[in-house]
Design an enzyme around this catalytic site. Structure first.
Site, mmCIF file in Angstrom:
data_model
loop_
_atom_site.group_PDB
_atom_site.id
_atom_site.type_symbol
_atom_site.label_atom_id
_atom_site.label_comp_id
_atom_site.label_asym_id
_atom_site.label_seq_id
_atom_site.Cartn_x
_atom_site.Cartn_y
_atom_site.Cartn_z
ATOM 1 N N ASP A 83 7.310 2.052 -0.682
ATOM 2 C CA ASP A 83 6.380 2.899 0.045
ATOM 3 C C ASP A 83 6.025 2.459 1.221
ATOM 4 O OD1 ASP A 83 5.078 5.380 0.146
ATOM 5 O OD2 ASP A 83 3.467 4.456 -0.643
ATOM 6 N N HIS A 179 -4.983 9.826 2.956
ATOM 7 C CA HIS A 179 -4.940 8.550 2.028
ATOM 8 C C HIS A 179 -6.095 8.174 1.613
ATOM 9 C CE1 HIS A 179 -0.702 7.592 2.127
ATOM 10 N NE2 HIS A 179 -0.574 7.759 3.450
ATOM 11 N N GLY A 180 -6.385 7.831 0.312
ATOM 12 C CA GLY A 180 -7.676 7.237 -0.015
ATOM 13 C C GLY A 180 -8.893 8.255 0.150
ATOM 14 N N ASN A 228 2.588 11.734 -4.580
ATOM 15 C CA ASN A 228 2.204 10.162 -4.454
ATOM 16 C C ASN A 228 0.801 10.093 -4.975
ATOM 17 O OD1 ASN A 228 4.830 9.756 -3.483
ATOM 18 N ND2 ASN A 228 4.021 8.448 -1.940
#
Length: 277
Positions: A83, A179-180, A228
Site C-alpha cells: 500500500d 486517512h485516519g 481499505n
C-alpha cells in the site's frame, strides 16, 4: 493455503457489486487477527502494508514471510498487498518478496507527473502480471506511512484519461474519504457515481475507518470493490494493549494477545457486513 492472487478476487467482487477488505497491519499479532477473522467469516482478505507497517515488522521480506506462514496454516483466502509506495524501487522490492499486488501513489504530483509515474509502474509490474493500484485525487489526513498533502477530489474526466493512458487495474478515489479520521463533509456520492460511469475498472476506497456503514454501503453500490481499513484496526490494537497493561504492567504477552483478539473482532465485523465479499 498458499497466498492467493488478489486479481480474480477483486474482479469477482466488482462483478457482483461487493467489496473486499484491505486490512492494513503492522505486527504479527495484527496479521494473525486478520487471518482468523477471514477464517471465521469464510471470506477473502487482502493483508496490506504501507511503509510504516513494513518498518515496524522488519521490511518487505519479513512481512512476506510472516503473512505466507500464517496463511499456509489457514484455510482462508489471503492475499498480500503493498500500500502507498511512491517509488519504483519499493514496488520492485515487494514484487521480489512475493507480494501479490502493489500500489503506486503519485497522488500529490501534477497530473502529467503522476501519469508518467503510473505508466512506469505499469511497465514494471506487467512482466509479473500483478494488479497495479493507483490513486487519483488525493486522500488527505494523518496516518503513519501515508503521503500527506491537501485533499483534492478525484475528477471523473481525469479519471477516464488516467486509466486509459496507464492501464492501472484498480483506481483509488478521493470522494470525501480521509486517512485516519472522519470523512470530510461525508461521502460525495454523485462524484463517485460519475467516476464509476467514466471508468470500467474496480474502484478502491481508502480511509474507510472514518465512514459510516451507510456510506460504505453506498460506495460499494457505486463501484467500490476494495475498502481499505487501517486506522480502526491500529486503534483497536492500541486500546487493547493499554487496557491490559493498565492492570498487568509487566505482561506484554497478554497485551499482545488481547490486541490480536480486538483486531480479529474488528475485521470480523467488517467481513460480516452485507456488502463484503
Amino acid at each position: 493455503m498458499p497466498l492467493v492472487d488478489p486479481g480474480p478476487i477483486i474482479a469477482q467482487a466488482h462483478e457482483r457489486g461487493l467489496a473486499v477488505i484491505g486490512a492494513n497491519v503492522s505486527t504479527i499479532q495484527m496479521v494473525r487477527g486478520v487471518v482468523r477473522a477471514a477464517e471465521d467469516a469464510q471470506r477473502p482478505v487482502l493483508i496490506q502494508f504501507n511503509r510504516s507497517g513494513l518498518s515496524l515488522i522488519g521490511g518487505v521480506d519479513v512481512a512476506a514471510v510472516v503473512v505466507k506462514s500464517v496463511a499456509e496454516h489457514s484455510e482462508a483466502e489471503i492475499a498480500l498487498h503493498l500500500d502507498h509506495a511512491d517509488t519504483l524501487d519499493e514496488l520492485s522490492a515487494a514484487i521480489n518478496a512475493g507480494f501479490g499486488s502493489v500500489m503506486i501513489d503519485g497522488s500529490t504530483l501534477s497530473f502529467d507527473q503522476h501519469l508518467t509515474l503510473a505508466q512506469s509502474a505499469k511497465g514494471l509490474v506487467t512482466w509479473s502480471r500483478l494488479p497495479l493500484e493507483a490513486e487519483l485525487g488525493h486522500v488527505a489526513g494523518d496516518e503513519a506511512g501515508v503521503t500527506i498533502g491537501d485533499a483534492s477530489w478525484t475528477d471523473p474526466d481525469e479519471a477516464a484519461r488516467f486509466v486509459e493512458a496507464t492501464g492501472v487495474d484498480w483506481l483509488a478515489v478521493a470522494v470525501g474519504n480521509t486517512h485516519g479520521g472522519p470523512a470530510v463533509g461525508g461521502l460525495q456520492a454523485e462524484r463517485l457515481r460519475a467516476i464509476r460511469d467514466a471508468v470500467s475498472i474496480p474502484l478502491v476506497l481508502h480511509g474507510a475507518s472514518g465512514l459510516t456503514e451507510d456510506e460504505i454501503q453506498a460506495a460499494v453500490n457505486l463501484g467500490v470493490a476494495k475498502i481499505n481499513v487501517g486506522t480502526a484496526l491500529h486503534q483497536a490494537a492500541a486500546s487493547a494493549m493499554g487496557e491490559w497493561l493498565a492492570g498487568h504492567p509487566s505482561d506484554l504477552r497478554g497485551a499482545l494477545s488481547l490486541a490480536e483478539k480486538r483486531v480479529n473482532e474488528s475485521v470480523l465485523a467488517l467481513l460480516n457486513a452485507p456488502w463484503a465479499k
